[in-house]
Design a protein around this motif. Structure first.
Motif, PDB file in Angstrom:
ATOM      1  N   ARG A 286       6.018   5.053  14.364  1.00  0.00           N
ATOM      2  CA  ARG A 286       4.676   5.635  14.485  1.00  0.00           C
ATOM      3  C   ARG A 286       3.963   5.622  13.140  1.00  0.00           C
ATOM      4  N   VAL A 287       4.689   5.951  12.062  1.00  0.00           N
ATOM      5  CA  VAL A 287       4.083   5.944  10.722  1.00  0.00           C
ATOM      6  C   VAL A 287       3.684   4.526  10.332  1.00  0.00           C
ATOM      7  N   ALA A 288       4.567   3.563  10.617  1.00  0.00           N
ATOM      8  CA  ALA A 288       4.250   2.175  10.268  1.00  0.00           C
ATOM      9  C   ALA A 288       3.010   1.681  11.020  1.00  0.00           C
ATOM     10  N   GLN A 289       2.878   2.068  12.281  1.00  0.00           N
ATOM     11  CA  GLN A 289       1.706   1.659  13.054  1.00  0.00           C
ATOM     12  C   GLN A 289       0.438   2.349  12.566  1.00  0.00           C
ATOM     13  N   LYS A 290       0.552   3.624  12.221  1.00  0.00           N
ATOM     14  CA  LYS A 290      -0.628   4.349  11.765  1.00  0.00           C
ATOM     15  C   LYS A 290      -1.142   3.786  10.449  1.00  0.00           C
ATOM     16  N   LEU A 291      -0.251   3.517   9.493  1.00  0.00           N
ATOM     17  CA  LEU A 291      -0.652   3.034   8.169  1.00  0.00           C
ATOM     18  C   LEU A 291      -0.756   1.515   8.110  1.00  0.00           C
ATOM     19  N   LYS A 292      -0.406   0.829   9.212  1.00  0.00           N
ATOM     20  CA  LYS A 292      -0.474  -0.636   9.262  1.00  0.00           C
ATOM     21  C   LYS A 292       0.310  -1.256   8.106  1.00  0.00           C
ATOM     22  N   LEU A 293       1.571  -0.844   8.016  1.00  0.00           N
ATOM     23  CA  LEU A 293       2.409  -1.300   6.909  1.00  0.00           C
ATOM     24  C   LEU A 293       2.999  -2.685   7.143  1.00  0.00           C
ATOM     25  N   GLN A 294       3.161  -3.091   8.381  1.00  0.00           N
ATOM     26  CA  GLN A 294       3.755  -4.395   8.651  1.00  0.00           C
ATOM     27  C   GLN A 294       2.801  -5.498   8.198  1.00  0.00           C
ATOM     28  N   GLY A 295       3.294  -6.348   7.299  1.00  0.00           N
ATOM     29  CA  GLY A 295       2.480  -7.421   6.749  1.00  0.00           C
ATOM     30  C   GLY A 295       1.591  -6.998   5.598  1.00  0.00           C
ATOM     31  N   ASN A 296       1.698  -5.759   5.144  1.00  0.00           N
ATOM     32  CA  ASN A 296       0.883  -5.264   4.023  1.00  0.00           C
ATOM     33  C   ASN A 296       1.573  -5.630   2.718  1.00  0.00           C
ATOM     34  N   PRO A 297       0.969  -6.495   1.902  1.00  0.00           N
ATOM     35  CA  PRO A 297       1.642  -6.912   0.656  1.00  0.00           C
ATOM     36  C   PRO A 297       1.790  -5.767  -0.333  1.00  0.00           C
ATOM     37  N   ASP A 298       0.836  -4.826  -0.352  1.00  0.00           N
ATOM     38  CA  ASP A 298       0.947  -3.695  -1.277  1.00  0.00           C
ATOM     39  C   ASP A 298       2.174  -2.844  -0.949  1.00  0.00           C
ATOM     40  N   PHE A 299       2.465  -2.714   0.330  1.00  0.00           N
ATOM     41  CA  PHE A 299       3.641  -1.932   0.728  1.00  0.00           C
ATOM     42  C   PHE A 299       4.922  -2.608   0.251  1.00  0.00           C
ATOM     43  N   TYR A 300       5.045  -3.906   0.447  1.00  0.00           N
ATOM     44  CA  TYR A 300       6.251  -4.618   0.002  1.00  0.00           C
ATOM     45  C   TYR A 300       6.387  -4.561  -1.516  1.00  0.00           C
ATOM     46  N   LYS A 301       5.270  -4.641  -2.216  1.00  0.00           N
ATOM     47  CA  LYS A 301       5.317  -4.572  -3.676  1.00  0.00           C
ATOM     48  C   LYS A 301       5.786  -3.190  -4.129  1.00  0.00           C
ATOM     49  N   ALA A 302       5.256  -2.155  -3.486  1.00  0.00           N
ATOM     50  CA  ALA A 302       5.659  -0.797  -3.862  1.00  0.00           C
ATOM     51  C   ALA A 302       7.128  -0.539  -3.536  1.00  0.00           C
ATOM     52  N   MET A 303       7.649  -1.212  -2.518  1.00  0.00           N
ATOM     53  CA  MET A 303       9.044  -1.023  -2.144  1.00  0.00           C
ATOM     54  C   MET A 303       9.967  -1.993  -2.870  1.00  0.00           C
ATOM     55  N   GLU A 304       9.387  -2.827  -3.762  1.00  0.00           N
ATOM     56  CA  GLU A 304      10.153  -3.746  -4.615  1.00  0.00           C
ATOM     57  C   GLU A 304      10.946  -4.764  -3.796  1.00  0.00           C
ATOM     58  N   VAL A 305      10.314  -5.287  -2.762  1.00  0.00           N
ATOM     59  CA  VAL A 305      10.909  -6.356  -1.972  1.00  0.00           C
ATOM     60  C   VAL A 305       9.899  -7.487  -1.866  1.00  0.00           C
ATOM     61  N   SER A 306      10.399  -8.661  -1.619  1.00  0.00           N
ATOM     62  CA  SER A 306       9.516  -9.816  -1.479  1.00  0.00           C
ATOM     63  C   SER A 306       8.850  -9.801  -0.109  1.00  0.00           C
TER      64      SER A 306
END
Length: 738
Positions: free
Chosen positions: A122-142
């Motif tokens: 639910r959180v991922a859908q609300k914040l639209k984290l899937q495919g968000n490059p800023d999220f992957y960068k903040a989580m230190e993953v490619s």
């Protein structure tokens, strides 16, 4: 010493046998934790411990400096046992009731829901984290490439959210802290707040879904209940019509209250009423009959019924007055006097009226009795008729009751379902959450990790632990004796003495100096031997070691010489028939010695060598024989030892090393005690314990161990002070100062 075997038996009986119970001495010499030994192990491995700790600290510092700063944001929520009431005081439809004894489990369940995969989705859908490059960068993953499927991308996002989320529930509180960590402070605060809000939304959604399902379920049950009620009531009416049963709404008691039966037949109601009337008629008849019998059994004017009549009372009062007046006239006049006759006539008239009234009262009582009797008989006749009709109707009432109970049960169920359905309709879409937000997460100003001091503290603890493990493994795998405490810990032998290492490399020269540390060490060894057994100093002692060049010959010579200086007659026997060396210490040749005694019947005096000390004698080994073990294990050797013990106060035997040879174990069975010489800080690789196992196989009396060639300066000169090796140096210095 004329009875050598007997003395050895006494010694064995009063000495702890370390060959049978190796833990006995260990239990006597140290407790559960030997802190002296632990301290000694730390001192001997101080550099290794320091190196391990410094390396751990260096690794923590380098890893801290190279690590990416991460920020932790936290939001707090309060989880109550039940949600607030919305509709009314008695409404429980929106309340999540929780057993008071199950609060801890309820709160734990809520924290598990916070960490669930569904809430993370639910959180991922609300914040639209899937495919968000800023999220992957903040989580230190490619960021995922084009080859990764959408399902794999979704799983990656959910894994990152779950692995960096922390939910903390204190033991005595309902305030839950939601923490999220990432390299972006804004993202950390946003995700933490999203988890809090989505948790509340999911909670409300679950309640709404549960209420919707309940409404649908209750509606279906209500329709079925309605059909059952209609069918049951229709069957009841048809049965009553077919049997001619007429039921009233309720049966009313005499006091006006309902009887509790929801209805009854007219016949039963009439029977109850007639029965009650018959009882009353019977009671009235009994009363009337009693009155009639009472008035008819005695004088009429004496009856209570007559006397209670007001007319009778008035007439009797009037008669009393006339009788009184008549008595007065009779007192003054004769019977024929006119006033007397008048009063007599008046009295007769009153008596006649009294009699007429009394008869009238009696007839009235009789009539009442006859009326009550007639009414009773009529009611009893009617009651008997109704009883017959009621008995005929009872069989019909049984089936009617069954049908009525079925109808009542269906009606009660229908009413309950209807009430619940109305409540659910009234509260549909109106619900409150038992979760409320206390504090929203704010953008963290400082990184939460890496924490240099925390990492260094962890590294320090791990360093100490690793160092302790290293020292422990090193101690367990290596049987080298480095400090005096190792003797008792590793060998399970009492420590008889510690002989320091000769600074000039010449131990013989140090022995000639009575003030040298080596001389003092052997004097201490001599004192320990004097009280090594319950019988005192052993008469026959064997000095041996695990390997060659450990100082056993020097120890044998120094021990024998020291005992001779005490005035004891001592003989030192060189039983090392392979590498003899004692004859060199006093400048004798090795032409004759123990070998000659073993191969011939020559007297012992023929090989006895005097020394500079009057009571100290030596027996050299003699020529090297081809088979020393056979000679030492012969009965001749036992005879020689017994004879020496009878002629000298102390017999000291210098034997070959134990490893690889059978000489020392064989000789240990002939003596009163064995002194085991151990060279300090010598690489062993298990040889020391192997030698002791071989020696203990012969069940000897192990007096203890002597640590030789010990360097006290290896531990900061602590052992030199402890064993008094620098006492004379201090005295000399003080003398100079003086």
């Amino acid at each position: 010493m004329n009875d050598q075997p007997h003395l050895r038996e006494i010694h064995l009986a009063n000495t702890v046998d370390l060959s049978d119970e190796p833990d006995a001495f260990q239990a006597q010499t140290r407790g559960a934790f030997d802190f002296r030994y632990i301290a000694a192990a730390i001192r001997s491995n101080l550099l290794l411990i320091a190196a391990i700790i410094l390396v751990s600290l260096a690794i923590s510092i380098v890893s801290t400096l190279l690590d990416t700063p991460r920020y932790t944001a936290a939001s707090t929520i309060q989880i109550n046992d039940a949600s607030d009431r919305v509709i009314g005081e008695n409404d429980d439809s929106t309340q999540q009731a929780v057993n008071a004894f199950d609060v801890d489990r309820f709160l734990k369940t809520q924290t598990d829901v916070l960490k669930s995969r569904g809430l993370a989705q639910r959180v991922a859908q609300k914040l639209k984290l899937q495919g968000n490059p800023d999220f992957y960068k903040a989580m230190e993953v490619s960021p995922p490439d084009g080859e990764m499927s959408l399902e794999m991308q979704r799983n990656l996002v959910l894994t990152l959210l779950s692995s960096n989320l922390k939910v903390n529930l204190p033991r005595d509180s309902r305030i839950v802290t939601i923490q999220f960590e990432s390299a972006d402070p804004n993202l950390s605060a946003t995700v933490a707040n999203a988890f809090a809000s989505e948790f509340i939304q999911s909670n409300l959604q679950r309640k709404f879904d549960s209420s919707s399902y309940a409404r649908d379920f209750v509606a279906n049950q209500l329709e079925e209940a309605k059909q059952r009620v209609e069918t049951a009531e229709r069957n009841l009416n048809e049965y009553a019509r077919s049997t001619g049963l007429v039921r009233t709404e309720s049966t009313v008691r005499r006091d006006g209250s309902a009887s509790g039966d929801t209805g009854g037949s007219i016949t039963a109601a009439s029977l109850a009423q007639i029965n009650e009337a018959a009882n009353r008629a019977k009671s009235d008849r009994v009363v009337a009959e009693g009155r009639w019998r009472a008035i008819n059994s005695g004088s009429l004017l004496a009856s209570r019924e007559v006397l209670a009549n007001p007319t009778v009372n008035n007439l009797m009062t009037e008669r009393a007055k006339v009788e009184a007046a008549l008595e007065e006239d009779l007192a003054r006049h004769l019977d024929d006097y006119p006033s007397v006759r008048q009063k007599r006539a008046q009295l007769d008239k009153i008596n006649g009226e009294l009699q007429a009234v009394a008869v009238s009262v009696r007839n009235s009582v009789r009539n009442e009795y006859l009326a009550a009797q007639s009414a009773e008989q009529a009611l009893i006749q009617q009651l008997n008729m109704l009883k017959s009709e009621t008995l005929q109707e009872q069989d019909k009432n049984v089936q009617y009751g069954l049908l009525k109970r079925d109808a009542d049960t269906s009606r009660t169920l229908y009413d309950g379902l209807l009430k619940r359905y109305n409540e659910l309709n009234a509260t549909a879409g109106i619900s409150s959450s038992n979760v409320s937000i206390i504090d929203l997460a704010e953008r963290p100003q400082f990184p939460s990790s890496p924490n240099l001091f925390k990492n260094m503290a962890i590294a320090l603890i791990l360093g100490f632990g690793l160092a302790a493990l290293t020292v422990f493994l090193k101690d367990q795998l290596d049987d080298a004796i480095r400090v005096p405490e190792d003797v008792e810990h590793k060998l399970r032998l009492p420590l008889l003495g510690v002989v320091p290492k000769a600074t000039d490399g010449d131990p013989d020269g140090s022995l000639r100096d009575p003030k040298s540390p080596i001389s003092e060490a052997y004097n201490s060894l001599r004192g320990a031997l004097l009280y090594s057994t319950t019988a005192g100093l052993p008469h026959v002692m064997l000095v041996t070691s695990a390997q060659a060049s450990e100082g056993k010959t020097t120890t044998s010579y120094a021990t024998a010489s020291g005992l001779a200086r005490m005035g004891r007659r001592v003989v030192l026997v060189d039983a090392d028939l392979r590498r003899p060396s004692i004859h060199r210490r006093v400048g004798y040749s090795n032409e004759r010695g123990l070998t000659n005694l073993l191969t011939t019947q020559d007297p012992i005096e023929s090989v006895m060598l005097p020394t500079s000390q009057e009571s100290f004698f030596m027996i050299a080994s003699g020529p090297v024989p081809p088979s020393p073990t056979e000679l030492l294990s012969s009965t001749r050797m036992e005879e020689i030892v017994t004879e020496l013990a009878s002629k000298f106060d102390v017999v000291v035997i210098d034997s070959p090393p134990i490893l690889g040879l059978a000489d020392a174990p064989v000789l240990s069975a002939l003596v009163d005690g064995v002194v085991f010489v151990v060279e300090s800080d010598r690489g062993r690789r298990g040889s020391l314990k192997t030698a002791l196992r071989r020696l203990r196989a012969m069940r000897p009396v192990l007096l203890g161990a002597v640590l030789t060639k010990f360097d006290p300066t290896r531990s900061g000169n602590r052992y030199s002070e402890y064993y008094g090796y620098q006492y004379y140096t201090y005295e000399h210095t003080d003398t100079k100062k003086g």
